[in-house]
Design a protein around this motif. Structure first.
Motif, PDB file in Angstrom:
ATOM      1  N   ILE A 154       0.832  -1.206   0.000  1.00 56.27           N
ATOM      2  CA  ILE A 154       0.000   0.000   0.000  1.00 56.27           C
ATOM      3  C   ILE A 154       0.866   1.256   0.000  1.00 56.27           C
ATOM      4  N   TYR A 155       1.852   1.278   0.904  1.00 53.69           N
ATOM      5  CA  TYR A 155       2.662   2.489   1.080  1.00 53.69           C
ATOM      6  C   TYR A 155       3.950   2.468   0.268  1.00 53.69           C
ATOM      7  N   GLY A 156       4.419   1.311  -0.148  1.00 50.51           N
ATOM      8  CA  GLY A 156       5.629   1.225  -0.943  1.00 50.51           C
ATOM      9  C   GLY A 156       6.816   1.874  -0.253  1.00 50.51           C
ATOM     10  N   SER A 157       7.490   2.764  -0.936  1.00 52.44           N
ATOM     11  CA  SER A 157       8.676   3.423  -0.387  1.00 52.44           C
ATOM     12  C   SER A 157       8.352   4.452   0.691  1.00 52.44           C
ATOM     13  N   ALA A 158       7.083   4.819   0.828  1.00 47.95           N
ATOM     14  CA  ALA A 158       6.672   5.833   1.810  1.00 47.95           C
ATOM     15  C   ALA A 158       6.490   5.195   3.187  1.00 47.95           C
ATOM     16  N   SER A 159       7.581   4.704   3.746  1.00 48.87           N
ATOM     17  CA  SER A 159       7.493   4.021   5.047  1.00 48.87           C
ATOM     18  C   SER A 159       7.001   4.941   6.156  1.00 48.87           C
ATOM     19  N   SER A 160       7.237   6.244   6.032  1.00 48.81           N
ATOM     20  CA  SER A 160       6.793   7.184   7.067  1.00 48.81           C
ATOM     21  C   SER A 160       5.272   7.215   7.177  1.00 48.81           C
ATOM     22  N   TYR A 183       3.368  -4.459  22.513  1.00 47.29           N
ATOM     23  CA  TYR A 183       4.509  -5.096  21.856  1.00 47.29           C
ATOM     24  C   TYR A 183       4.285  -5.072  20.345  1.00 47.29           C
ATOM     25  N   ILE A 184       5.279  -4.599  19.617  1.00 49.95           N
ATOM     26  CA  ILE A 184       5.174  -4.474  18.162  1.00 49.95           C
ATOM     27  C   ILE A 184       6.078  -5.509  17.493  1.00 49.95           C
ATOM     28  N   ASN A 185       5.477  -6.418  16.748  1.00 52.62           N
ATOM     29  CA  ASN A 185       6.248  -7.438  16.041  1.00 52.62           C
ATOM     30  C   ASN A 185       6.851  -6.876  14.757  1.00 52.62           C
ATOM     31  N   CYS A 186       8.047  -7.333  14.448  1.00 52.06           N
ATOM     32  CA  CYS A 186       8.714  -6.925  13.215  1.00 52.06           C
ATOM     33  C   CYS A 186       7.967  -7.473  12.003  1.00 52.06           C
ATOM     34  N   ILE A 187       8.274  -6.915  10.847  1.00 53.12           N
ATOM     35  CA  ILE A 187       7.868  -7.526   9.586  1.00 53.12           C
ATOM     36  C   ILE A 187       8.928  -8.572   9.255  1.00 53.12           C
ATOM     37  N   LEU A 188       8.513  -9.787   9.034  1.00 59.03           N
ATOM     38  CA  LEU A 188       9.468 -10.854   8.767  1.00 59.03           C
ATOM     39  C   LEU A 188      10.235 -10.609   7.468  1.00 59.03           C
ATOM     40  N   PRO A 189      11.475 -11.096   7.390  1.00 56.26           N
ATOM     41  CA  PRO A 189      12.200 -11.021   6.125  1.00 56.26           C
ATOM     42  C   PRO A 189      11.393 -11.670   5.010  1.00 56.26           C
ATOM     43  N   ILE A 190      11.519 -11.134   3.820  1.00 57.69           N
ATOM     44  CA  ILE A 190      10.795 -11.629   2.656  1.00 57.69           C
ATOM     45  C   ILE A 190      11.813 -12.127   1.637  1.00 57.69           C
ATOM     46  N   THR A 191      11.541 -13.235   1.003  1.00 58.58           N
ATOM     47  CA  THR A 191      12.533 -13.856   0.121  1.00 58.58           C
ATOM     48  C   THR A 191      12.805 -13.003  -1.118  1.00 58.58           C
ATOM     49  N   ASP A 192      13.979 -13.186  -1.673  1.00 56.37           N
ATOM     50  CA  ASP A 192      14.364 -12.450  -2.882  1.00 56.37           C
ATOM     51  C   ASP A 192      13.420 -12.747  -4.040  1.00 56.37           C
ATOM     52  N   GLU A 193      12.963 -13.982  -4.113  1.00 56.45           N
ATOM     53  CA  GLU A 193      12.048 -14.361  -5.194  1.00 56.45           C
ATOM     54  C   GLU A 193      10.729 -13.589  -5.092  1.00 56.45           C
ATOM     55  N   ALA A 194      10.223 -13.440  -3.863  1.00 55.92           N
ATOM     56  CA  ALA A 194       8.980 -12.699  -3.662  1.00 55.92           C
ATOM     57  C   ALA A 194       9.167 -11.226  -3.989  1.00 55.92           C
ATOM     58  N   ILE A 195      10.315 -10.671  -3.604  1.00 51.65           N
ATOM     59  CA  ILE A 195      10.601  -9.260  -3.886  1.00 51.65           C
ATOM     60  C   ILE A 195      10.733  -9.025  -5.381  1.00 51.65           C
ATOM     61  N   GLN A 197       9.089 -10.520  -7.621  1.00 46.04           N
ATOM     62  CA  GLN A 197       7.725 -10.504  -8.156  1.00 46.04           C
ATOM     63  C   GLN A 197       6.994  -9.223  -7.768  1.00 46.04           C
ATOM     64  N   THR A 198       7.241  -8.731  -6.523  1.00 45.26           N
ATOM     65  CA  THR A 198       6.574  -7.535  -6.014  1.00 45.26           C
ATOM     66  C   THR A 198       7.626  -6.640  -5.365  1.00 45.26           C
ATOM     67  N   PRO A 199       8.237  -5.744  -6.122  1.00 43.75           N
ATOM     68  CA  PRO A 199       9.369  -4.961  -5.621  1.00 43.75           C
ATOM     69  C   PRO A 199       9.099  -4.168  -4.344  1.00 43.75           C
ATOM     70  N   ASP A 200       7.864  -3.723  -4.123  1.00 46.15           N
ATOM     71  CA  ASP A 200       7.571  -2.942  -2.913  1.00 46.15           C
ATOM     72  C   ASP A 200       7.826  -3.734  -1.630  1.00 46.15           C
ATOM     73  N   LEU A 201       7.809  -5.058  -1.714  1.00 47.66           N
ATOM     74  CA  LEU A 201       8.089  -5.870  -0.537  1.00 47.66           C
ATOM     75  C   LEU A 201       9.524  -5.687  -0.053  1.00 47.66           C
ATOM     76  N   GLY A 202      10.380  -5.209  -0.918  1.00 48.74           N
ATOM     77  CA  GLY A 202      11.784  -5.034  -0.566  1.00 48.74           C
ATOM     78  C   GLY A 202      12.048  -3.896   0.396  1.00 48.74           C
ATOM     79  N   TYR A 203      11.032  -3.117   0.711  1.00 46.86           N
ATOM     80  CA  TYR A 203      11.212  -2.004   1.653  1.00 46.86           C
ATOM     81  C   TYR A 203      11.042  -2.434   3.114  1.00 46.86           C
ATOM     82  N   TYR A 204      10.846  -3.725   3.354  1.00 44.47           N
ATOM     83  CA  TYR A 204      10.576  -4.158   4.732  1.00 44.47           C
ATOM     84  C   TYR A 204      11.662  -3.758   5.731  1.00 44.47           C
ATOM     85  N   PRO A 205      12.971  -3.711   5.370  1.00 45.96           N
ATOM     86  CA  PRO A 205      13.950  -3.252   6.369  1.00 45.96           C
ATOM     87  C   PRO A 205      13.717  -1.801   6.808  1.00 45.96           C
TER      88      PRO A 205
END
Length: 264
Positions: A154-160, A183-195, A197-205
């Motif tokens: 939804i937010y893509g690169s706009a993490s703020s 307690y706030i859980n992290c976003i789990l790492p996402i595999t390179d293959e998934a990223i 397919q959907t580049p916006d997932l790569g902003y999880y860090p």
């Protein structure tokens, strides 16, 4: 938006049967007349047809007596002992976990019920008003939140913007439940293959970095679950490279409980 986890068919053998067989084997190795052995066999056979939730403590005591492990003492890979299914229900009673499809699978796999897990498939944190209201109404002792998987798309690169939406929901909880830790859980790492397919997932860090700062700002606790998947000897991901298989869940629940200091 998110795929339905595959249905799992589980074949369960009563733990009393396994333990009884083991004790009988030990008793037949030159100890046929041992009254203690015979007593333990009788007790285990009686437990076999009982409700496991009512006999957990008795089985644990018998394990101590016989020196036999039922497999519930497995490690999460970090040296910590995993909570059993019964213990998971005990420690999370009176608490709330809010989240999306990854959280919803806690209920689908039978670890907890909807009196603890407040979730919705495809949910993003900005649209979680109803879930936040439901969680507040439950008056929990601890609140755990787990959002971000859907928000990345939804937010893509706009993490703020994601962090701003999260802050709004946290404020609602803190206003209604000022003494309840969050307690706030992290976003789990996402595999390179998934990223791929959907580049916006790569902003999880970037999102996780924002969540760490948000927790510092709001007085919450950040829970990093990433090592559960990165340090595992097995692949804990579903084929989509984003969702996780059932084996992840007891490890995750154990980690949350330990960090929050939840006791059975």
């Amino acid at each position: 938006m998110k795929k339905q986890p595959k249905n799992k068919v589980l074949f369960l053998i009563p733990v009393g049967v396994i333990l009884a067989g083991a004790v009988i084997f030990l008793c037949t190795r030159g100890n046929e007349n041992d009254s203690v052995c015979k007593e333990n066999v009788a007790r285990l056979q009686a437990l076999e047809n009982s409700d496991i939730s009512q006999t957990e403590e008795q089985l644990q005591a018998l394990k101590q007596t016989t020196g036999i492990s039922s497999g519930s003492d497995a490690s999460d890979g970090s040296g910590s002992t995993l909570l059993s299914d019964v213990e998971i229900r005990q420690v999370f009673a009176g608490n709330v976990i809010i989240g999306d499809s990854i959280t919803e699978s806690i209920v689908e796999y039978g670890y907890l019920d909807t009196d603890v897990v407040v979730s919705k498939r495809g949910l993003n944190v900005g649209a979680a008003d109803d879930q936040i209201s439901t969680a507040i109404a439950l008056n929990p002792s601890h609140v755990f939140m787990a959002f971000g998987s859907n928000d990345l798309e939804i937010y893509g690169s706009a993490s703020s913007e994601f962090i701003d939406a999260y802050r709004t929901q946290i404020k609602k909880i803190q206003t209604a439940l000022p003494d309840v830790p969050i307690y706030i859980n992290c976003i789990l790492p996402i595999t390179d293959e998934a990223i791929a397919q959907t580049p916006d997932l790569g902003y999880y860090p970037d999102y996780n970095e924002g969540l760490i700062k948000l927790c510092q700002e709001m007085g919450c606790t950040f829970i990093d679950n990433s090592t559960i998947v990165t340090d595992s000897s097995e692949n804990l991901y579903e084929p989509d490279g984003e969702h996780v298989i059932q084996d992840y869940y007891p490890k995750w629940l154990t980690n949350m409980a330990q960090i929050a200091g939840l006791k059975a």
